[in-house]
Design an enzyme around this catalytic site. Structure first.
Site, PDB file in Angstrom:
ATOM      1  N   TYR A 200      13.573 -67.951 -35.322  1.00 59.79           N
ATOM      2  CA  TYR A 200      13.943 -67.015 -36.721  1.00 59.79           C
ATOM      3  C   TYR A 200      12.399 -67.563 -36.844  1.00 59.79           C
ATOM      4  O   TYR A 200      12.529 -66.781 -38.539  1.00 59.79           O
ATOM      5  CB  TYR A 200      15.275 -67.341 -37.492  1.00 59.79           C
ATOM      6  CG  TYR A 200      16.477 -66.729 -36.904  1.00 59.79           C
ATOM      7  CD1 TYR A 200      16.828 -65.192 -37.091  1.00 59.79           C
ATOM      8  CD2 TYR A 200      17.589 -67.093 -35.672  1.00 59.79           C
ATOM      9  CE1 TYR A 200      17.648 -64.550 -36.338  1.00 59.79           C
ATOM     10  CE2 TYR A 200      18.050 -66.502 -35.217  1.00 59.79           C
ATOM     11  CZ  TYR A 200      18.600 -65.014 -35.566  1.00 59.79           C
ATOM     12  OH  TYR A 200      19.658 -64.735 -34.578  1.00 59.79           O
TER      13      TYR A 200
ATOM     14  N   LYS B 153      16.955 -61.274 -27.837  1.00 57.04           N
ATOM     15  CA  LYS B 153      15.964 -62.794 -28.485  1.00 57.04           C
ATOM     16  C   LYS B 153      16.536 -63.625 -28.020  1.00 57.04           C
ATOM     17  O   LYS B 153      17.692 -63.870 -28.389  1.00 57.04           O
ATOM     18  CB  LYS B 153      15.614 -62.205 -30.386  1.00 57.04           C
ATOM     19  CG  LYS B 153      16.564 -62.938 -31.001  1.00 57.04           C
ATOM     20  CD  LYS B 153      16.537 -64.397 -31.062  1.00 57.04           C
ATOM     21  CE  LYS B 153      18.278 -64.936 -32.159  1.00 57.04           C
ATOM     22  NZ  LYS B 153      17.784 -66.847 -31.982  1.00 57.04           N
TER      23      LYS B 153
END
Length: 369
Positions: free
Chosen positions: A217, A132
């Protein structure tokens, strides 16, 4: 679909799939052969974090390396038992198609290289696990998904927190209604980025600053903790452009997400302060994690304040990374979609693009369903 007998992957009797308490898949049987991974990129994460995790895996093993540094690659191959014939560089990368030991490619490269090396891996007939954030743009994400689907290969994004025990337990308790109706979510993620020459501070390589690296996140946690998709976003950026670290990318960006149920999520990412925190507030209590998404030492409290610290049950793997690697391997073996497939990365990228737009235009941006 994989021919189980040809690949030596016949499952033992009773190899049924079950679900554990936190909803992550658990397989009862162990295949006869571990699936082989090629790690693409021997930087801090690929070499320092992922490669050492294979010793904790039940269904995955390291079989190949891809690096632009032949000296480093040979050293790492010798240390981890990878044959020299399974060392590749970025020029001969496509020849991984001729290596039957490689089942899955894990792309651990700067973000600007994710799309190219994912698409090339799919064309070489390999499944892909990509770090990611998924890519520089939603358009690139769509191209990656299309390439893997055309090749009949699986694509998973490296959202490790979906395999981290503290996050799984917090999510389970929130969805079980232990804090009543969820009203408010808050998360801050950041660290002090000290090296002005780091690739993450070069927009062409990273796609952006703290939002792409750390804010994702907070965004992910807001989505998997609420079990909802946001309908609107409002964002504001604070960056000192005289700081040599932030000539090209943002430092601090705060964004508010609106959810259909009425939950408001307040999130912050930063490259100039250390923070790692997740808070869920309901009408009957709260769930707090600090750190919330760390590599180690995550802590969880449930109730009112921090009076009751919770020790979560074990996750699906010995570590969050082993759980992630093995999940992808088992999805390949059993022909199932990963719980964090490419579409999950695409959703985040579309929201991130809206966050940047909101900060730039200083207005609320409605999100498409």
């Amino acid at each position: 679909m994989i021919d189980m007998n040809r690949r030596g992957l016949v499952l033992a009797a009773g190899g049924a799939i079950a679900a554990n308490a936190v909803g992550a898949p658990v397989w009862a049987a162990t295949p006869q052969r571990k699936l082989g991974y090629a790690i693409v990129g021997l930087g801090g994460y690929g070499l320092g974090v992922i490669i050492p995790q294979f010793k904790n895996c039940e269904h995955s093993k390291l079989v190949a390396l891809v690096s632009g540094d032949p000296v480093k690659a040979k050293r790492v191959a010798s240390e981890y038992g990878v044959p020299e014939r399974s060392i590749y560089n970025y020029d001969n990368y496509d020849s991984i198609k001729d290596n039957p030991d490689i089942d899955i490619v894990y792309v651990c490269l700067p973000v600007s290289m994710h799309a190219e090396y994912t698409i090339r891996a799919a064309k070489a007939g390999k499944h892909v696990l990509c770090e990611k954030p998924m890519a520089l743009s939603s358009t690139e994400c769509e191209s990656m998904i299309a390439a893997c689907k055309q090749a009949g290969k699986k694509l998973m994004i490296g959202y490790r927190c979906h395999f981290e025990p503290t996050n799984l337990e917090a999510r389970r308790r929130a969805r079980a209604g232990e804090i009543g109706k969820l009203r408010y979510f808050r998360s801050e993620h950041g660290f002090v980025q000290g090296n002005p020459s780091a690739w993450r501070l070069k927009k062409a390589m990273s796609g952006g600053g703290s939002l792409m690296d750390m804010g994702i996140y907070a965004l992910q946690a807001a989505r998997y903790m609420t079990n909802e998709e946001p309908i609107a976003v409002y964002a504001h950026e604070r960056t000192d452009r005289s700081d040599p670290r932030f000539r090209e990318v943002e430092d601090m960006i705060e964004f508010e997400l609106e959810f259909p149920s009425g939950v408001i999520a307040s999130c912050m990412s930063m490259y100039s302060a250390n923070q790692n925190h997740i808070l869920l507030m309901g009408d009957k209590g709260r769930i707090e994690l600090e750190p919330g998404t760390g590599y180690h030492g995550n802590r969880l409290w449930v109730g009112n304040g921090r009076s009751e610290e919770i020790t979560p049950p074990p996750g699906p793997g010995a570590t969050q990374w082993a759980g992630q690697l093995d999940h992808m391997a088992r999805c390949v073996i059993d022909n199932r979609e990963p719980i964090v497939a490419g579409e999950e990365g695409l959703r985040d990228m579309r929201i991130i693009e809206a966050i940047y737009r909101s900060a730039r235009e200083q207005k609320r941006i409605a999100l498409k369903a």
